[in-house]
Write an enzyme that holds these catalytic residues in place. Structure first.
Site, PDB file in Angstrom:
ATOM      1  N   HIS A   1       1.548   4.318  -2.874  1.00  0.00           N
ATOM      2  CA  HIS A   1       1.689   5.812  -2.616  1.00  0.00           C
ATOM      3  C   HIS A   1       3.078   6.281  -3.435  1.00  0.00           C
ATOM      4  CE1 HIS A   1      -1.705   7.117  -0.331  1.00  0.00           C
ATOM      5  NE2 HIS A   1      -1.465   5.822   0.544  1.00  0.00           N
TER       6      HIS A   1
ATOM      7  N   HIS B   1       0.798  -1.225  -0.046  1.00  0.00           N
ATOM      8  CA  HIS B   1       0.093  -0.123  -0.041  1.00  0.00           C
ATOM      9  C   HIS B   1       0.936   1.163  -0.171  1.00  0.00           C
ATOM     10  CE1 HIS B   1      -3.718   2.580   1.348  1.00  0.00           C
ATOM     11  NE2 HIS B   1      -2.567   3.056   1.862  1.00  0.00           N
ATOM     12  N   GLU B   2       1.794   1.312   0.955  1.00  0.00           N
ATOM     13  CA  GLU B   2       2.624   2.290   0.906  1.00  0.00           C
ATOM     14  C   GLU B   2       3.644   2.636  -0.221  1.00  0.00           C
ATOM     15  OE1 GLU B   2       2.095   4.541   3.155  1.00  0.00           O
ATOM     16  OE2 GLU B   2       0.634   3.300   4.083  1.00  0.00           O
TER      17      GLU B   2
END
Length: 160
Positions: free
Chosen positions: A79, A75-76
């Protein structure tokens, strides 16, 4: 709680980046025990309006289990990859959401925010207004904001 160390965390992030995004993540990854309800974050340090590319880093919550850790790192990393393509963005950005689905990363953190305390106050006026607070209030000094009457502690709850 995760049982891996800092070196293994860095290696995991680099491996996931190459596997799922076909790009290296050459920044630092570290645990941050101050994170509470979020699984992690990518920090983009700024000087004025300019982002300092060399100082970007990722923080991961050490409360995550070993099964949750790869998903949060993906998820990071999503980003970070969207930042490389488009610049800064929001969680609900369409490209970001598509990338999460593509790499099978979770949309939300599996950690739950827990309020440690809850206090219920009732004013002693004729209307008996009720107020919920997360912090304790000094009832000798504070008054009802609606009619100005004194407050009374009705109940309190403390979570562990």
């Amino acid at each position: 709680m995760t049982e891996i160390n800092q070196i293994d965390l860095q290696a995991l992030a680099e491996r996931l980046s190459l596997t799922y995004f076909k790009m290296p993540f050459q920044h630092q990854v570290r645990f941050n025990s101050r994170l509470r309800s979020t699984g992690g974050r990518v920090v983009f340090p700024r000087r004025g309006s300019r982002i300092l590319e060399a100082e970007i880093y990722m923080e991961v919550n050490p409360k995550l289990s070993n099964e949750q850790l790869p998903g949060i790192i993906k998820h990071e990393l999503a980003h970070y990859m969207i930042y490389l393509q488009k610049g800064l963005h929001h969680e609900n950005d369409r490209d970001f959401q598509r990338l999460l689905v593509k790499v099978a990363a979770p949309k939300y953190s599996p950690l739950v925010s827990v309020h440690k305390s809850a206090y219920l106050y009732r004013c002693q006026g004729t209307q008996h207004h009720e107020f919920k607070r997360s912090r304790k209030v000094d009832i000798r000094r504070m008054r009802c904001g609606i009619d100005g009457s004194r407050l009374m502690l009705v109940s309190e709850y403390h979570a562990k």
